[in-house]
Structure formats: structure tokens, C-alpha cells
Design a protein around this motif. Structure first.
Motif, mmCIF file in Angstrom:
data_model
loop_
_atom_site.group_PDB
_atom_site.id
_atom_site.type_symbol
_atom_site.label_atom_id
_atom_site.label_comp_id
_atom_site.label_asym_id
_atom_site.label_seq_id
_atom_site.Cartn_x
_atom_site.Cartn_y
_atom_site.Cartn_z
ATOM 1 N N LEU A 290 0.866 -1.070 -0.207
ATOM 2 C CA LEU A 290 -0.078 0.245 -0.346
ATOM 3 C C LEU A 290 1.030 1.393 0.412
ATOM 4 O O LEU A 290 0.121 2.014 -0.512
ATOM 5 C CB LEU A 290 -1.195 -0.021 1.756
ATOM 6 C CG LEU A 290 -1.928 -0.649 1.392
ATOM 7 C CD1 LEU A 290 -2.865 -1.090 2.959
ATOM 8 C CD2 LEU A 290 -2.249 -0.689 0.358
ATOM 9 N N ALA A 291 1.772 1.416 0.676
ATOM 10 C CA ALA A 291 2.454 2.323 0.908
ATOM 11 C C ALA A 291 3.324 2.885 -0.520
ATOM 12 O O ALA A 291 3.767 3.880 -1.409
ATOM 13 C CB ALA A 291 3.842 2.398 1.688
ATOM 14 N N GLY A 292 3.758 1.609 -1.093
ATOM 15 C CA GLY A 292 3.913 1.266 -2.650
ATOM 16 C C GLY A 292 3.202 2.506 -3.783
ATOM 17 O O GLY A 292 3.741 2.897 -4.038
ATOM 18 N N SER A 293 2.015 1.617 -3.490
ATOM 19 C CA SER A 293 0.999 2.377 -4.422
ATOM 20 C C SER A 293 0.937 3.477 -4.176
ATOM 21 O O SER A 293 0.485 4.550 -5.284
ATOM 22 C CB SER A 293 -0.643 1.259 -4.399
ATOM 23 O OG SER A 293 -0.485 1.212 -3.195
ATOM 24 N N ALA A 294 0.545 3.816 -2.844
ATOM 25 C CA ALA A 294 0.521 5.333 -3.071
ATOM 26 C C ALA A 294 1.929 6.546 -3.240
ATOM 27 O O ALA A 294 1.502 7.156 -4.043
ATOM 28 C CB ALA A 294 0.389 5.871 -1.091
ATOM 29 N N LEU A 295 2.711 5.417 -3.486
ATOM 30 C CA LEU A 295 3.923 6.872 -3.896
ATOM 31 C C LEU A 295 4.178 7.129 -5.233
ATOM 32 O O LEU A 295 3.616 7.877 -6.100
ATOM 33 C CB LEU A 295 5.456 5.972 -3.496
ATOM 34 C CG LEU A 295 5.826 5.944 -1.842
ATOM 35 C CD1 LEU A 295 7.209 5.571 -1.701
ATOM 36 C CD2 LEU A 295 6.109 7.732 -1.679
ATOM 37 N N TYR A 296 4.126 5.335 -6.061
ATOM 38 C CA TYR A 296 3.039 5.703 -6.862
ATOM 39 C C TYR A 296 2.661 6.765 -7.357
ATOM 40 O O TYR A 296 1.727 7.092 -8.427
ATOM 41 C CB TYR A 296 2.585 3.694 -7.791
ATOM 42 C CG TYR A 296 2.833 4.544 -9.618
ATOM 43 C CD1 TYR A 296 3.615 3.685 -10.206
ATOM 44 C CD2 TYR A 296 1.342 4.311 -10.009
ATOM 45 C CE1 TYR A 296 3.201 3.135 -11.069
ATOM 46 C CE2 TYR A 296 1.273 3.892 -10.810
ATOM 47 C CZ TYR A 296 2.229 4.235 -12.342
ATOM 48 O OH TYR A 296 1.642 3.669 -13.199
ATOM 49 N N LEU A 297 1.532 6.333 -7.275
ATOM 50 C CA LEU A 297 -0.118 6.940 -7.562
ATOM 51 C C LEU A 297 0.007 8.700 -7.093
ATOM 52 O O LEU A 297 -0.499 10.233 -7.597
ATOM 53 C CB LEU A 297 -1.303 6.694 -6.054
ATOM 54 C CG LEU A 297 -2.318 7.460 -7.154
ATOM 55 C CD1 LEU A 297 -2.992 6.998 -8.171
ATOM 56 C CD2 LEU A 297 -4.022 7.335 -5.979
ATOM 57 N N VAL A 298 1.030 9.173 -6.187
ATOM 58 C CA VAL A 298 1.387 10.678 -6.187
ATOM 59 C C VAL A 298 2.160 10.877 -7.188
ATOM 60 O O VAL A 298 1.360 11.792 -8.008
ATOM 61 C CB VAL A 298 2.810 10.790 -5.241
ATOM 62 C CG1 VAL A 298 3.402 12.516 -5.204
ATOM 63 C CG2 VAL A 298 1.975 10.216 -3.561
ATOM 64 N N GLY A 299 2.739 10.148 -7.955
ATOM 65 C CA GLY A 299 3.193 10.644 -9.472
ATOM 66 C C GLY A 299 2.234 10.740 -10.743
ATOM 67 O O GLY A 299 2.708 11.169 -11.499
ATOM 68 N N VAL A 300 1.306 10.260 -10.690
ATOM 69 C CA VAL A 300 0.041 10.558 -11.563
ATOM 70 C C VAL A 300 -0.569 11.507 -11.431
ATOM 71 O O VAL A 300 -0.114 11.908 -12.619
ATOM 72 C CB VAL A 300 -0.782 9.365 -11.599
ATOM 73 C CG1 VAL A 300 -1.603 9.070 -12.251
ATOM 74 C CG2 VAL A 300 -0.066 8.033 -11.300
ATOM 75 N N PRO A 301 -0.826 12.359 -10.941
ATOM 76 C CA PRO A 301 -1.576 13.707 -11.153
ATOM 77 C C PRO A 301 -0.443 14.783 -11.674
ATOM 78 O O PRO A 301 -0.523 15.469 -12.450
ATOM 79 C CB PRO A 301 -2.272 14.012 -10.003
ATOM 80 C CG PRO A 301 -1.880 13.252 -8.621
ATOM 81 C CD PRO A 301 -1.392 12.371 -10.316
ATOM 82 N N LEU A 302 1.579 14.452 -11.793
ATOM 83 C CA LEU A 302 1.917 15.287 -11.118
ATOM 84 C C LEU A 302 2.077 15.456 -12.553
ATOM 85 O O LEU A 302 2.683 16.586 -13.105
ATOM 86 C CB LEU A 302 3.076 15.038 -10.631
ATOM 87 C CG LEU A 302 3.187 15.172 -8.732
ATOM 88 C CD1 LEU A 302 4.239 14.754 -8.500
ATOM 89 C CD2 LEU A 302 2.865 16.591 -8.531
ATOM 90 N N LEU A 303 2.764 14.329 -13.127
ATOM 91 C CA LEU A 303 2.321 14.230 -14.463
ATOM 92 C C LEU A 303 1.237 14.569 -15.623
ATOM 93 O O LEU A 303 1.727 15.221 -16.275
ATOM 94 C CB LEU A 303 2.973 12.900 -14.764
ATOM 95 C CG LEU A 303 4.181 11.817 -14.391
ATOM 96 C CD1 LEU A 303 4.543 10.969 -14.563
ATOM 97 C CD2 LEU A 303 5.703 12.951 -14.839
ATOM 98 N N TYR A 304 0.109 14.220 -15.415
ATOM 99 C CA TYR A 304 -0.633 14.966 -15.934
ATOM 100 C C TYR A 304 -0.243 15.865 -16.138
ATOM 101 O O TYR A 304 -0.694 17.062 -16.630
ATOM 102 C CB TYR A 304 -1.813 14.042 -15.346
ATOM 103 C CG TYR A 304 -3.388 14.588 -16.146
ATOM 104 C CD1 TYR A 304 -3.320 13.818 -17.172
ATOM 105 C CD2 TYR A 304 -4.278 15.794 -15.572
ATOM 106 C CE1 TYR A 304 -5.068 14.130 -18.179
ATOM 107 C CE2 TYR A 304 -4.901 15.849 -16.610
ATOM 108 C CZ TYR A 304 -5.334 15.383 -17.346
ATOM 109 O OH TYR A 304 -6.668 15.435 -17.819
ATOM 110 N N GLY A 305 -0.885 16.756 -14.654
ATOM 111 C CA GLY A 305 -0.784 18.390 -14.726
ATOM 112 C C GLY A 305 0.383 18.894 -16.079
ATOM 113 O O GLY A 305 -0.113 19.519 -15.953
ATOM 114 N N VAL A 306 1.910 18.027 -15.851
ATOM 115 C CA VAL A 306 2.774 18.731 -16.568
ATOM 116 C C VAL A 306 2.135 18.214 -17.691
ATOM 117 O O VAL A 306 2.549 19.507 -18.881
ATOM 118 C CB VAL A 306 4.404 18.498 -16.309
ATOM 119 C CG1 VAL A 306 5.299 18.727 -17.143
ATOM 120 C CG2 VAL A 306 3.898 18.443 -14.902
#
Lengths: 497, 111
Positions: free
Chosen positions: A178-194
Motif C-alpha cells: 500500500l505504501a508503494g502504490s500510494a507513492l506511485y499514485l502521487v506521480g500520476v497527477p504530477l505527470l498529468y498536470g505537466v
């Protein structure tokens, strides 16, 4: 945009088949769950084989836009050579596991239904479906959902027998994941935002080196490392993989840890979120895993834990390909060879480790324990299992013509041409350590017992044969080097180091 | 400082607190709560990015809203699974702490 290929409609079927089977098994319940699994597995295997054949014949990837919505708004499934090859391997290993587990989780006439068996067949199908989703998904958010599906189906496999130690191991595994997938998920909106898209191919043309992207890539990579159990984030793996019932350990060790690794490959190789210094760090952690995992495997008293620590070490080899592919001086051809070596390591470890966990499980069932010191005489009573274990070990060590040999050969050739000899030193040391524990187990099993050994339970011959067949596969995998087409390269972007 | 920036900082703080909690707290229930805090931070980040990407007459980018809903369902399922496992573990042992891994060489530890 590639035109729709004939046969691309097979992709959603390949993805859905295991899940449909799982839902039917849940609905019909009880002793029918196994029958449903045995009906669905040949179908899924056939779909994976047809997809692989279509790719091999046309040399083009298959893709399917769900609901005919085009990317970036729509979601597409895409099968390149990597996905098709891994889908086939996954289907084969799931099928072999099902055959192996038939005596253990089969319903005998007159015996009461067991909840464990009911859960096992559903979770086996769910794990398979989740892996297919990981392989076919072509956007970062669907990959997140797929990884979560994989976690949710793999964690309960650990604690099928419901004992306190396995529940603890499962809980620990879940918290890491779960810690791993939450860390992964942080990257998703960041990349989408850029970049305004999450589609892998579209992102690949747009990503640049700037602060948001670097943060997103670092967080996503760290999260995936926790899920892949790369040293030093491997703490959850040995108790979980050694504590699970043997058929579950097989799937967990052979396939589940590779799911998050392949997402990492997509991020680094396909999206292009790669960096040379970070690649060196990944390989350094991999080297740590190889040395640490192998030494701990040597020191284990129990066979299943030895095999589990050997998985920690073998995961380390997967990460040696990153500095070879993304080194400052690597050419595109060298990067491609490094990737082929890494993927061959994924496939050969999957088959070899499945065979080894299967034989360890059979030894445990036959003796009532798996203490290595008391294995004397087992080789005479169950030769097929011990031969399967040793053949799997030969592939892990990397003797020709095994798949492990070919993987190391490819990696080694790039290490030589790019002048990174230190990784070769780690690889050779790891191979020697692996040889030590394989020989140690083999010698114990072949030696004569002081008192005549009796088996507590009959060994199912079919299960032994499955383990042996997988082990033979892993030893013969090296011959794929002679295939006329470079299958894995189909539909993959040229790697830019 | 615009409200969007402020919310962005809040999401970063929530995610950071959640990660810190997941790493440092030994008790699994606290880890599960920390995971949810982490998740809230990430979903707030989705909202912030959606707001920044607002165009035309929309108040926010609808793609990210759709992703948030899916993410919430996944996080809910994860929490439910973790709590169910923790309850089973408590029933089996009478404690709910993840003590250092038990001695796996012991005979009782069958696979």
C-alpha cells in the motif's frame, strides 16, 4: 497512431477471461470452483498463444481502444512483444500451478468442501487477470489500478491457511504494497498536470527533464521498488513467500513480484523517465540484493525459506540492466540487449523458481517438514522432485543452455562493451553463491539416511511431473536465442539512452 | 498565495504526514490510518491539478475527477482488506502488533 490490426479485439477477451472465470467460480461456489478454473485456463492460454502468434507473424503490436474512444481521453490496451511474451509465460505458469495444485486443492469425493480450496481457485484466476491487466494497460492510471488488483489478489494467497504467522506475513506484505502504490499514485497527477496525458506512448514524446517530472519519476520508482521487494525493501518477502501454501508461493514468487517490475520497465524504457545516476543506484541496490539474498539463502535451515531468499537475490539481477541500458556511453543496440537480458531473467526466473517452490512444497508434504539437515534419502524416494529442484537451481546459477545463462550472457556482453566490469564481478559472485546452496541441498538429498526414511504422505506423481516439466523448460529456455525474430522488440520504441 | 497553491501545500503536508506515519508507527491500525491520510493528500493533489487545468466553463479538469473517484474506490477496498486481515490476525493471536518476525526456523512454522 498505429492502425487497428486484425485480431486486436482479442486483447479485451484475454484480459477479461480470468476475471469472468473468477466471478463464475464465486457464483457457483464450492467444489465447482476448480472445474471453472480448469475450463477457463485453456481458453486464456489459447488467447495468449494466438496474440503471440499474430505478433510474430505481422511484427506489429496489437492495440484496442476501449469503447472506440481514442487516447488521450480514451483508454487503450496494447500488446507489444514484451506484453505478449509475458502473457504467454503467465498463462503457462498459471496453468502449471493449477495442475500442480489439483491434488492439494481438489475436492475428493465424499470430502467436505473447504473454504481454502474455494478461495485458492478464485485468487489464482484473479492474480492472472490482474497480471494480464498490468501487461496490456497502456496508461499510468490503469497500471495503478492493475497493480492494486494484483496486490489484492496476491495478499490473501499468502494467508490461505489462516495461521497467525501467515496472517502476520500477509499484513506486512499488504502494508508495504500500500505504501508503494500510494507513492506511485502521487506521480500520476504530477505527470498529468505537466503533460496533460497519462497514455504511455503520448507521454513518451513529451517528457522532458524538469523538476516536477524528476520528483514524479523518483516517487513512482521508489513505490514500485517496495512492491518488487528490491533490497532493502525486501523484508516482507521471505515470510510471505515461504509461509504461503506451495502453489501460492509459486505464483507469488514466479509472477507477482514481476508485475511491479514490468511497470518499472514501462516507466523507464517506454515513457522515458530514466536517468543515468539513478540507474547506477538501482543496480547498486540490485547488487546488494544479490549478495545479501544469496548469503542469507545459504544460512537458511528450512528449504522454503532458502528458496524465498533466493528470490530476493534473483530480483537483484533484474536491476543490473538499468545502468547498462541508460549508461552515458550505451548505444541503442546495447540498451536493447540489456533489456532483452533483463526480460530473459524475468522469464527464466519465473519458470525455474516455480519449479523449485513446487518441489520444496512436495518435499514438505511428503516428509512433514522441510529442514535441509534432515533431507537425507529424499533423493531416492522422490527423485523427480529433487531433479526438478536441481534443474531449476542450474538455471538460477546460469549454466548453459538455461534461460538464466542466456540472460546473464546478454547482460555480461553489454557489461563488457560498456566497460562496467564491476557489475560482472557481482554477477559472478552471486552465481557462485547460488551454486553453493543448490549443491548443498542436492548433496543432502542424495546422501544415504542414517535411519530408513518413510514418507508421511503419498507424493502425487502428476504434481512432480509438472515441477519437472517447468524445470526442463527453464533449462532449455536458452535456445530462444536462435529464434528468427527478436520477439520482445516488436512494437517497442527505440531506447534512447 | 492563491487558494490553489495553499491546497497544493496542504496536500503535500498530508501526504508527507501519512508517509511518515506509515514508516514510523509500529502498530498496524495506525499504519492503516496513516495510509488513509497519505491517500487523502494524494486525492487532494488530484483536485489541485484538476483545478489548475480548468478550461472553458469547467471548474476543473473532468479526467482527474474521474480518476479521483476510481482512486477512492481502490483506497477504500485496500483499507477494508487491511482491516479484515488485522481483525483475523487479532482473533488468531490476541494481539494486533507486528512484532519482529517470529523465529522461522521453529518447527511450528510449516509452510
Amino acid at each position: 497512431m498505429e492502425a487497428a490490426m486484425p485480431g486486436s479485439f482479442l486483447l479485451p477477451f484475454a484480459l477479461m477471461t480470468p476475471f469472468v472465470g473468477m466471478l463464475i467460480a464465486f457464483a457457483v461456489g464450492g467444489r465447482h470452483a476448480r472445474r471453472v478454473a480448469f475450463a477457463v485456463i485453456p481458453l486464456g492460454l489459447a488467447l495468449a498463444a494466438v496474440v503471440a502468434l499474430l505478433l510474430a507473424r505481422s511484427g506489429e503490436p496489437l492495440q484496442y481502444a476501449l469503447g472506440a474512444w481514442a487516447a488521450p481521453l480514451g483508454i487503450r490496451l496494447r500488446a507489444d512483444g514484451l506484453a505478449a511474451a509475458m502473457m504467454l509465460v503467465t498463462a503457462l505458469i498459471i496453468g502449471a500451478t493449477a495442475l500442480y495444485a489439483r491434488p492439494e486443492f481438489g475436492a475428493r469425493a465424499g470430502a467436505p468442501e473447504s473454504r481454502t480450496a474455494f478461495a485458492f481457485w478464485q485468487l489464482l484466476l484473479a492474480t492472472w487477470g490482474a497480471l494480464n491487466t498490468v501487461l496490456l494497460a497502456h496508461d499510468l492510471f490503469t497500471l495503478f489500478v492493475a497493480l492494486e488488483l494484483l496486490t489484492f489478489s496476491a495478499v490473501p494467497l499468502v494467508c490461505l491457511d489462516g495461521r497467525a504467522e501467515t496472517l502476520q506475513a500477509a499484513l506486512r506484505y499488504l502494508l508495504f504494497a500500500l505504501a508503494g502504490s500510494a507513492l506511485y499514485l502521487v506521480g500520476v497527477p504530477l505527470l498529468y498536470g505537466v503533460y496533460g496525458t497519462l497514455d504511455i506512448s503520448l507521454l513518451a514524446g513529451r517528457v522532458q527533464v524538469e523538476s516536477t517530472t524528476v520528483v514524479a519519476a523518483a516517487l513512482m520508482t521508489a513505490g514500485l521498488l517496495a512492491k518488487t521487494a528490491l533490497f532493502p525493501l525486501h523484508l516482507w518477502l521471505p515470510p510471505a513467500h515461504a509461509g504461503a501454501p506451495a502453489p501460492a508461493s509459486t505464483v507469488l514468487s514466479a509472477l507477482v513480484v514481476k508485475g511491479s517490475f514490468l511497470v518499472l520497465v514501462r516507466l523507464w524504457f517506454d515513457v522515458g523517465l530514466a536517468s543515468g545516476p539513478a540507474a547506477q543506484l538501482l543496480a547498486a541496490l540490485g547488487a546488494g540484493a544479490i549478495l545479501f539474498g544469496n548469503v542469507l539463502a545459504l544460512r537458511q535451515v528450512r528449504l522454503k525459506l532458502l528458496v524465498a531468499y533466493s528470490t530476493v537475490a534473483q530480483i537483484g539481477y533484474l536491476f543490473l540492466m538499468f545502468p547498462l541500458a541508460f549508461g552515458a556511453g550505451s548505444t541503442a543496440a546495447e540498451s536493447a540487449t540489456a533489456l532483452s537480458g533483463g526480460l530473459m531473467q524475468v522469464i527464466s526466473h519465473a519458470t525455474a523458481k516455480a519449479a523449485m517452490f513446487m518441489s520444496a512444497g512436495l518435499v514438505y508434504a511428503a516428509l512433514g517438514h522441510d529442514r535441509i539437515a534432515e533431507l537425507a534419502g529424499v533423493g531416492r524416494l522422490m527423485p523427480m522432485s529433487i531433479v526438478a529442484f536441481v534443474l531449476g537451481g542450474i538455471s538460477l546459477v546460469g549454466l548453459p543452455p538455461s534461460g538464466g545463462f542466456l540472460a546473464k550472457w546478454w547482460l555480461l556482453s553489454v557489461m563488457v562493451t560498456t566497460g562496467q566490469w564491476w557489475w560482472a564481478a557481482v554477477m559472478v559472485t552471486g552465481g557462485l553463491l547460488t551454486a553453493c546452496y543448490v549443491v548443498m541441498v542436492a548433496m543432502r538429498a542424495m546422501s544415504a539416511p542414517s535411519t530408513p526414511l518413510t514418507l508421511k504422505a503419498e507424493v502425487p506423481r502428476a504434481s512432480e511431473a509438472v515441477a519437472l516439466a517447468l524445470a526442463v523448460c527453464s533449462v532449455l529456455l536458452g535456445f530462444v536465442a536462435f529464434l528468427p525474430v527478436d520477439f520482445v522488440a516488436i512494437g517497442r520504441p527505440a531506447v534512447l539512452p | 498565495m492563491t487558494p490553489v497553491t495553499l491546497l497544493g501545500l496542504c496536500s503535500a503536508a498530508l501526504a508527507g504526514l501519512g508517509l511518515y506515519g506509515m514508516v514510523t508507527h509500529p502498530h498496524p491500525l495506525r499504519k492503516i490510518l496513516a495510509f488513509n491520510l497519505f491517500g487523502s493528500g494524494v486525492f487532494l493533489l488530484f483536485g489541485v491539478v484538476a483545478r489548475r487545468g480548468a478550461a472553458a466553463d469547467l471548474g476543473g479538469d473532468p479526467v482527474l475527477q474521474a480518476l479521483t473517484i476510481t482512486g477512492l474506490v481502490v483506497a477504500f477496498a485496500a483499507t477494508a482488506l487491511a482491516v479484515a486481515l488485522l481483525l483475523r490476525f487479532f482473533d488468531a493471536t490476541g494481539t494486533a502488533t507486528l512484532a519482529p518476525a517470529a523465529d522461522h526456523d521453529a518447527d511450528s512454522g510449516n509452510p
